[in-house]
Design a protein around this motif. Structure first.
Motif, PDB file in Angstrom:
ATOM      1  N   SER A  36      29.985 107.528  -6.245  1.00 32.31           N
ATOM      2  CA  SER A  36      28.924 108.164  -5.267  1.00 32.31           C
ATOM      3  C   SER A  36      28.392 106.660  -4.419  1.00 32.31           C
ATOM      4  N   THR A  37      27.925 107.105  -3.016  1.00 36.11           N
ATOM      5  CA  THR A  37      27.128 106.087  -2.369  1.00 36.11           C
ATOM      6  C   THR A  37      26.043 105.531  -3.126  1.00 36.11           C
ATOM      7  N   GLN A  96      34.704  98.183  -3.982  1.00 37.61           N
ATOM      8  CA  GLN A  96      33.418  97.989  -3.513  1.00 37.61           C
ATOM      9  C   GLN A  96      33.025  96.535  -3.551  1.00 37.61           C
ATOM     10  N   TRP A 106      19.597 103.321  -1.083  1.00 40.19           N
ATOM     11  CA  TRP A 106      19.961 104.528  -1.829  1.00 40.19           C
ATOM     12  C   TRP A 106      18.873 105.089  -2.693  1.00 40.19           C
TER      13      TRP A 106
END
Length: 204
Positions: A36-37, A96, A106
């Motif tokens: 996930s981010t 990534q 985040w």
């Protein structure tokens, strides 16, 4: 253990970590869905956070420094090099970048919209990070004073790393990244306790 041997062990740990892959995942399905981010940001920023721990551990591993402190520094250095390797491997697998373009964005622990992010360099926004002046002083202090300062800086550094890992655990309900974060919390909590005991013995 000589400095050369320790360097070799650290390098092996880093390479081993990079080679670790979640074997239950089929690469053909595309690795981007793995993370996930929030997980990507955590892995990027925790890798940078760990890099500073390696630097501090290396600075204190010199003649004259208390053997117990040097042993702890080496333990941290090998363990966190291994974790950097693992995190790097997962980021590469997920295609990534290794560096977060928006450090700490985040993290919600210090605000509802990534309160630690101020568009500055990572070392100015991550909790627990030492400053450039801290590192310079650590390198130049005499052995006894350097050992005490290392324990102070590394304990604070660990508290910051624990906060980051706790934030990840709060946001991510399951998965390998959560497991890694929980492992970090356990290991670093034990080490902060040990550092507290060692500091108490030294008086500050």
């Amino acid at each position: 253990m000589t400095a050369v041997t320790l360097l070799a062990v650290t390098a092996i740990a880093l390479i081993a970590g990079i080679m670790l892959r979640p074997v239950i995942i089929d690469d053909d399905h595309g690795a981007a869905a793995l993370l996930s981010t929030v997980e990507v940001g955590f892995l990027q920023d925790m890798s940078a956070h760990h890099q500073q721990a390696l630097s501090m551990a290396q600075l204190i591993d010199r003649p004259g420094v208390d053997d117990g402190v040097r042993s702890l520094a080496r333990q941290i250095r090998v363990a966190q090099a291994n974790e950097i390797g693992t995190m790097t491997g997962w980021l590469l697998l997920a295609d990534q970048p290794l560096v977060n373009p928006a450090p700490m964005s985040w993290m919600t622990r210090y605000g509802t919209t990534g309160g630690m992010h101020d568009h500055g360099a990572a070392h100015t926004t991550m909790p627990g990070m030492a400053t450039a002046d801290d590192l310079s002083a650590l390198a130049s202090l005499p052995p006894a004073a350097a050992a005490t300062r290392f324990l102070q800086l590394m304990q604070r550094h660990h508290y910051g790393g624990i906060a980051m890992a706790q934030d990840l655990v709060a946001q991510v309900p399951d998965g390998l990244t959560r497991q890694l974060a929980r492992s970090m919390i356990g290991t670093q909590s034990k080490e902060t306790g040990l550092m507290g005991t060692m500091l108490t013995q030294r008086g500050p």
